[in-house]
Design a protein around this motif. Structure first.
Motif, PDB file in Angstrom:
ATOM      1  N   UNK A   1       7.795  24.823   3.610  1.00  0.00           N
ATOM      2  CA  UNK A   1       9.148  24.274   3.489  1.00  0.00           C
ATOM      3  C   UNK A   1      10.030  24.468   4.714  1.00  0.00           C
ATOM      4  N   UNK A   2       9.427  24.774   5.853  1.00  0.00           N
ATOM      5  CA  UNK A   2      10.224  24.936   7.077  1.00  0.00           C
ATOM      6  C   UNK A   2       9.364  24.650   8.301  1.00  0.00           C
ATOM      7  N   UNK A   3       9.994  24.599   9.465  1.00  0.00           N
ATOM      8  CA  UNK A   3       9.290  24.284  10.695  1.00  0.00           C
ATOM      9  C   UNK A   3       8.668  25.503  11.354  1.00  0.00           C
ATOM     10  N   UNK A   4       7.959  25.262  12.450  1.00  0.00           N
ATOM     11  CA  UNK A   4       7.235  26.328  13.137  1.00  0.00           C
ATOM     12  C   UNK A   4       8.164  27.359  13.776  1.00  0.00           C
ATOM     13  N   UNK A   5       9.446  27.020  13.939  1.00  0.00           N
ATOM     14  CA  UNK A   5      10.382  27.973  14.541  1.00  0.00           C
ATOM     15  C   UNK A   5      10.543  29.235  13.705  1.00  0.00           C
ATOM     16  N   UNK A   6      10.192  29.154  12.429  1.00  0.00           N
ATOM     17  CA  UNK A   6      10.341  30.312  11.535  1.00  0.00           C
ATOM     18  C   UNK A   6       9.244  31.345  11.802  1.00  0.00           C
ATOM     19  N   UNK A   7       8.148  30.929  12.417  1.00  0.00           N
ATOM     20  CA  UNK A   7       7.017  31.835  12.625  1.00  0.00           C
ATOM     21  C   UNK A   7       7.444  33.115  13.341  1.00  0.00           C
ATOM     22  N   UNK A   8       8.327  32.989  14.315  1.00  0.00           N
ATOM     23  CA  UNK A   8       8.748  34.167  15.078  1.00  0.00           C
ATOM     24  C   UNK A   8       9.530  35.171  14.236  1.00  0.00           C
ATOM     25  N   UNK A   9       9.966  34.758  13.050  1.00  0.00           N
ATOM     26  CA  UNK A   9      10.696  35.660  12.163  1.00  0.00           C
ATOM     27  C   UNK A   9       9.774  36.419  11.213  1.00  0.00           C
ATOM     28  N   UNK A  10       8.491  36.104  11.235  1.00  0.00           N
ATOM     29  CA  UNK A  10       7.542  36.763  10.328  1.00  0.00           C
ATOM     30  C   UNK A  10       7.140  38.110  10.919  1.00  0.00           C
ATOM     31  N   UNK A  11       7.374  39.173  10.187  1.00  0.00           N
ATOM     32  CA  UNK A  11       7.097  40.517  10.691  1.00  0.00           C
ATOM     33  C   UNK A  11       5.601  40.811  10.692  1.00  0.00           C
ATOM     34  N   UNK A  12       5.168  41.773  11.506  1.00  0.00           N
ATOM     35  CA  UNK A  12       3.749  42.162  11.490  1.00  0.00           C
ATOM     36  C   UNK A  12       3.284  42.610  10.112  1.00  0.00           C
ATOM     37  N   UNK A  13       4.170  43.269   9.358  1.00  0.00           N
ATOM     38  CA  UNK A  13       3.803  43.729   8.016  1.00  0.00           C
ATOM     39  C   UNK A  13       3.614  42.542   7.075  1.00  0.00           C
ATOM     40  N   UNK A  14       4.487  41.556   7.172  1.00  0.00           N
ATOM     41  CA  UNK A  14       4.384  40.385   6.298  1.00  0.00           C
ATOM     42  C   UNK A  14       3.104  39.605   6.560  1.00  0.00           C
TER      43      UNK A  14
END
Length: 245
Positions: free
Chosen positions: A143-156
């Motif tokens: 439900x979102x673009x690739x720009x969100x990838x950088x917000x994904x934490x290593x733990x997630x």
């Protein structure tokens, strides 16, 4: 009855189920009857309902919706309500945080969702700062673009994700679901993808979008539950093994 002290937290688990567009939490509560195994004896289930909001794909009609959907059927190139998704994610995270504060370990928390709820499930587990027990996406989409990838934490990125999608889905097209695993792989996230059969081909296609999605949900639910049972059971076993390390 739960065991006292630390043993209680180790044996408790939490499953959050997010419904699809136009549906409600209480209407999905019978899902829990599929999970009668002893491993689910201390499981807490929560079936929240989405707020009532105008939905673009249904001519602005007000209905239960986690965020706006601009068009149906949904394809890989469909426009997204990214700000609405992120707002909904905050609400899901607040529900998870309450359970963590109550003593349930994040490893024992599982988020599952169907259709719009599946898309919200994906966003919620990816953007949660800790590793969760797992996320199960049924007939969902990214439900979102690739720009969100950088917000994904290593733990997630360590949270296991199961994705199930019907190859004949005419509401959220199979191609929209099929685009999910490559998106996750680009972020270094593993995903188990399962192809299913038809979503609602055996029922007449209603003209109202809400009714169409609700009928589709009911027809695929039994298949989803069978897959989800093994997914949750395996994830709970992994979580228990971590506790013993």
């Amino acid at each position: 009855q739960l065991l006292p002290g630390p043993m209680a937290a180790r044996n408790r688990s939490f499953v959050l189920w997010l419904h699809g567009l136009g549906d409600s939490g209480p209407a999905n509560e019978p899902i829990r009857t599929f999970f009668a195994a002893p491993e689910f004896r201390h499981t807490k289930w929560v079936f929240p309902s989405a707020p009532n909001s105008p939905v673009s794909c249904n001519n602005g009609a007000v209905m239960p919706s986690w965020f706006d959907i601009h068009e149906l059927p949904l394809s890989p190139g469909s426009p997204q309500d990214e700000s609405g998704v992120l707002k909904a994610v905050e609400n899901v995270h607040a529900m998870i945080d309450r359970e963590v504060a109550g003593g349930i370990h994040p490893d024992n928390i599982f988020v599952c969702g169907f259709s719009q709820g599946g898309a919200l499930t994906l966003a919620s587990v990816l953007l949660y700062p800790k590793t969760l027990g797992g996320g199960a996406v049924f007939s969902g989409w990214v439900p979102f673009g690739s720009s969100v990838i950088e917000r994904i934490s290593p733990e997630a990125r360590k949270t296991p994700i199961l994705w199930s999608h019907g190859i004949a889905d005419q509401v959220v097209l199979f191609e929209a679901g099929q685009a999910g695993p490559p998106f996750l792989q680009s972020a270094g996230i593993s995903c188990e993808f399962k192809e299913g059969g038809q979503r609602a081909a055996t029922t007449p296609a209603p003209t109202n979008i809400t009714a169409k999605m609700a009928m589709a949900a009911k027809t695929q639910l039994v298949l989803c539950m069978l897959v989800a049972f093994f997914f949750l059971l395996l994830a709970m076993e992994v979580a228990a093994a971590r506790e013993l390390e």
